[in-house]
Structure formats: C-alpha cells, structure tokens
Design a protein around this motif. Sequence first.
Motif, mmCIF file in Angstrom:
data_model
loop_
_atom_site.group_PDB
_atom_site.id
_atom_site.type_symbol
_atom_site.label_atom_id
_atom_site.label_comp_id
_atom_site.label_asym_id
_atom_site.label_seq_id
_atom_site.Cartn_x
_atom_site.Cartn_y
_atom_site.Cartn_z
ATOM 1 N N LEU A 1 -37.406 33.916 12.306
ATOM 2 C CA LEU A 1 -36.001 33.899 11.890
ATOM 3 C C LEU A 1 -35.761 34.697 10.611
ATOM 4 N N ARG A 2 -36.705 34.614 9.652
ATOM 5 C CA ARG A 2 -36.510 35.339 8.391
ATOM 6 C C ARG A 2 -36.486 36.845 8.613
ATOM 7 N N ALA A 3 -37.470 37.341 9.363
ATOM 8 C CA ALA A 3 -37.525 38.781 9.622
ATOM 9 C C ALA A 3 -36.287 39.237 10.377
ATOM 10 N N LEU A 4 -35.822 38.403 11.312
ATOM 11 C CA LEU A 4 -34.621 38.740 12.077
ATOM 12 C C LEU A 4 -33.406 38.815 11.161
ATOM 13 N N TYR A 5 -33.359 37.929 10.166
ATOM 14 C CA TYR A 5 -32.233 37.952 9.231
ATOM 15 C C TYR A 5 -32.185 39.273 8.470
ATOM 16 N N PHE A 6 -33.314 39.677 7.899
ATOM 17 C CA PHE A 6 -33.333 40.917 7.119
ATOM 18 C C PHE A 6 -33.159 42.143 8.004
ATOM 19 N N LEU A 7 -33.531 42.015 9.277
ATOM 20 C CA LEU A 7 -33.351 43.127 10.206
ATOM 21 C C LEU A 7 -31.892 43.323 10.563
ATOM 22 N N LEU A 8 -31.162 42.200 10.729
ATOM 23 C CA LEU A 8 -29.782 42.265 11.224
ATOM 24 C C LEU A 8 -28.732 41.977 10.164
ATOM 25 N N ALA A 9 -29.157 41.680 8.938
ATOM 26 C CA ALA A 9 -28.212 41.250 7.904
ATOM 27 C C ALA A 9 -27.053 42.216 7.721
ATOM 28 N N GLU A 10 -27.337 43.505 7.816
ATOM 29 C CA GLU A 10 -26.290 44.496 7.589
ATOM 30 C C GLU A 10 -25.518 44.826 8.864
ATOM 31 N N MET A 11 -25.935 44.241 9.983
ATOM 32 C CA MET A 11 -25.319 44.622 11.258
ATOM 33 C C MET A 11 -24.714 43.451 12.016
ATOM 34 N N LEU A 12 -24.669 42.264 11.400
ATOM 35 C CA LEU A 12 -24.214 41.075 12.121
ATOM 36 C C LEU A 12 -22.795 41.229 12.655
ATOM 37 N N ASP A 13 -21.931 41.856 11.863
ATOM 38 C CA ASP A 13 -20.539 42.020 12.295
ATOM 39 C C ASP A 13 -20.418 42.921 13.520
ATOM 40 N N ARG A 14 -21.445 43.710 13.762
ATOM 41 C CA ARG A 14 -21.392 44.651 14.882
ATOM 42 C C ARG A 14 -21.533 43.949 16.231
ATOM 43 N N PHE A 15 -22.222 42.804 16.247
ATOM 44 C CA PHE A 15 -22.486 42.108 17.510
ATOM 45 C C PHE A 15 -21.291 41.218 17.880
ATOM 46 N N GLU A 16 -20.200 41.879 18.217
ATOM 47 C CA GLU A 16 -18.940 41.190 18.465
ATOM 48 C C GLU A 16 -18.996 40.307 19.707
ATOM 49 N N TYR A 17 -19.757 40.723 20.704
ATOM 50 C CA TYR A 17 -19.769 39.994 21.975
ATOM 51 C C TYR A 17 -20.913 38.986 22.078
ATOM 52 N N LEU A 18 -21.731 38.903 21.040
ATOM 53 C CA LEU A 18 -22.874 37.996 21.119
ATOM 54 C C LEU A 18 -22.426 36.541 21.151
ATOM 55 N N ASP A 19 -21.396 36.199 20.378
ATOM 56 C CA ASP A 19 -20.871 34.830 20.417
ATOM 57 C C ASP A 19 -20.397 34.468 21.818
ATOM 58 N N LYS A 20 -19.751 35.422 22.484
ATOM 59 C CA LYS A 20 -19.290 35.176 23.857
ATOM 60 C C LYS A 20 -20.483 34.927 24.777
ATOM 61 N N GLY A 21 -21.539 35.715 24.567
ATOM 62 C CA GLY A 21 -22.745 35.528 25.378
ATOM 63 C C GLY A 21 -23.379 34.173 25.135
ATOM 64 N N ILE A 22 -23.431 33.754 23.859
ATOM 65 C CA ILE A 22 -24.000 32.442 23.530
ATOM 66 C C ILE A 22 -23.164 31.331 24.160
ATOM 67 N N ALA A 23 -21.837 31.509 24.173
ATOM 68 C CA ALA A 23 -20.963 30.518 24.812
ATOM 69 C C ALA A 23 -21.277 30.398 26.296
ATOM 70 N N VAL A 24 -21.488 31.545 26.956
ATOM 71 C CA VAL A 24 -21.838 31.533 28.384
ATOM 72 C C VAL A 24 -23.167 30.819 28.608
ATOM 73 N N ILE A 25 -24.144 31.118 27.744
ATOM 74 C CA ILE A 25 -25.463 30.496 27.876
ATOM 75 C C ILE A 25 -25.372 28.977 27.678
ATOM 76 N N LEU A 26 -24.657 28.552 26.642
ATOM 77 C CA LEU A 26 -24.513 27.110 26.401
ATOM 78 C C LEU A 26 -23.770 26.428 27.542
ATOM 79 N N GLY A 27 -22.748 27.102 28.087
ATOM 80 C CA GLY A 27 -22.029 26.544 29.234
ATOM 81 C C GLY A 27 -22.943 26.391 30.438
ATOM 82 N N PHE A 28 -23.762 27.403 30.671
ATOM 83 C CA PHE A 28 -24.725 27.340 31.785
ATOM 84 C C PHE A 28 -25.713 26.191 31.575
#
Length: 318
Positions: free
Chosen positions: A237-264
């Motif tokens: 998780l730590r490495a992932l944070y520093f890898l994506l810290a500057e790009m989190l806003d770019r993943f606009e559809y990831l929340d939608k994907g997580i919602a689909v996964i949780l619904g499934f």
Amino acid sequence: MHDVPFWLWLVFAVVVLVSLAVDLFAHRREHVIGFREAAAWSAVWIGLAIAFGGLVYAVVGVDAGTEYTTAWLLEKSLSVDNLFVFTLIFAYFRVPREDQHRVLFFGVIGALVFRGVFLALGVAIVSRFAAVLFLFAAVLAYSTYKIARGQEDSFDPGKSVAVKMLRKVVPVRDEYAGHHFFVREGGRLVATPLLAVVAAIEAADLVFAVDSVPAVLAVSSDTFVVYTSNAFAILGLRALYFLLAEMLDRFEYLDKGIAVILGFIAVKLTLQATHETISKDVPEIPSLVSLAVIVVVLAVSITLSIVRPPAHEGDKRN
C-alpha cells in the motif's frame, strides 16, 4: 476450510517479517520517495504477492490459489480509497514528504494487527452463524449505493476518535521534531504531530475495514486465505501511494468500478447466505467467476480513466 500445512504459515510469517525489516532498512534515512523508486517497490510487492499465490496454488490447491488471488485483487482495488484519505491526512497535518513513508510504515504494522483480529472474528462468526452473511451483504450494498451516488463518508483527521484519545493520553506538541514520535520538554515526554498522524491513519483503516472485511469474506472463509491476501495487499500500500499520489485525480472511473465490484460481491454474499441457510438449490458464484469479474471491471475502469481523463485536466492542457 483448506488443509494448510503449518510450515506454509511459517513461510508467510517469515516473508512478512523479512519484508518489513528490509523495507525499514531501505528507508531508514529521511528522503522523498520519487516515482521511479515507488514503481520499483510496487513491482517488488506485487511480484512477492504473486509468487506467494503461486506457492498457495502448488501446495494447497487450485481452489485456494484462486481464492487467494481473487481476495488479493479485491483488497488491492479497495485500498485505492485509502490512498485518497492518506492524501487528506498528510495535507491536514502538513506532514513533510520525507516523513510520509515512516508514518505509513507504522500504519501498515497496525493494519496487519487490526485486520488480523477483525478477519479472525469474521471467520469465527461466519462459521457459526452463516445468516450474518446477509448483514455483510447489506453493508456492501449500502456502500455500493453511496459510492455510486458520490456520497462516500468524509473523513476529518482532526476529529478522528484515535487522535482525540491520543491527546487525552499524552500531550501533543504543535511542531514536528524530524522523524521522532516523542520528545522531552521540561522533563516530560511529549508526542509530536507525527504520532497523531499515525493514529489518524490507523483510524482511517478501521473505517475502511467495515467494507473490506465483509468483501473478502465473500471470497473465502478460510483464515489463511483471507489474512495472507490482506497482508500482501497492505504491504504494497505504501509504494502504491507514492506511485499514484500525483495521479489519483486522474482515475475518475475507478470509484465507479469499485462500486460495481462491491455490488457484485454483495450479490455473491446474498447467494452464498441463501445457499447455506435457506436452500442448497440456490447456486453460488464460483471463485473463478469472481476473479474474472474483478479483473475485467478494474481493467475497464482504469483504461477508461486513461483514455478519457477528467474534464478539468483537459481544461488545464488547453
């Protein structure tokens, strides 16, 4: 429950302890972790998780290996929400970038302990009262609704119960003191804001465990599978944070994907609970199907985020 040899538990424990020791040694000096270093460490953690999954496949069997891989991917995708909260916490406490890894390191240790307790309790409860799976399904369904509607719970680090409790136990000074958690002032021990940040990180993880634990129990009720998959997801998780810290806003559809996964997963839990408590004629969703759904949804949501970036990014380029 899978027949897991004791030596495999020992291998897991040794791998985790050695990994934590190596990670701490590699970052014993304060420095800002850049993209390349974060990418290299992310590759290490992902490779380690995959290698351990291969060992599970070889020793315990295909079913256990599939469950492990599915649970690890699920936890990895759900952990992205943690990254947004980490960003909020670091900004709120104005944590120097060179100290952020140290905070996350101790946050990971706490998460390994607390997740272990929650998962052990979850497995024990599910094994005795299968009907509780309906409650877990309802929790995930509600989380799906909130994410889909953009109504996720906000997290205020300053109002965190853990931070408030810390301030009651020990005085917390206003200024940082390098990477130290405690300093002596006037002959008494005083905490630095860095310890309050760790408390806020732990509190955030407890909040996310409300979704995470029921979700992984939908994949498997085997203690070994659910804990090892969680542990390897948390380690990276730590490495992932520093890898994506500057790009989190770019993943606009990831929340939608997580919602689909949780619904499934909510549907999977409901079918599983119905099969175990009401009628054996109700089919359950196989682990391979769950794995395929998670992989496809993550791939589609990430691809869409890259191909169709948020509108504000386009405005910036124009």
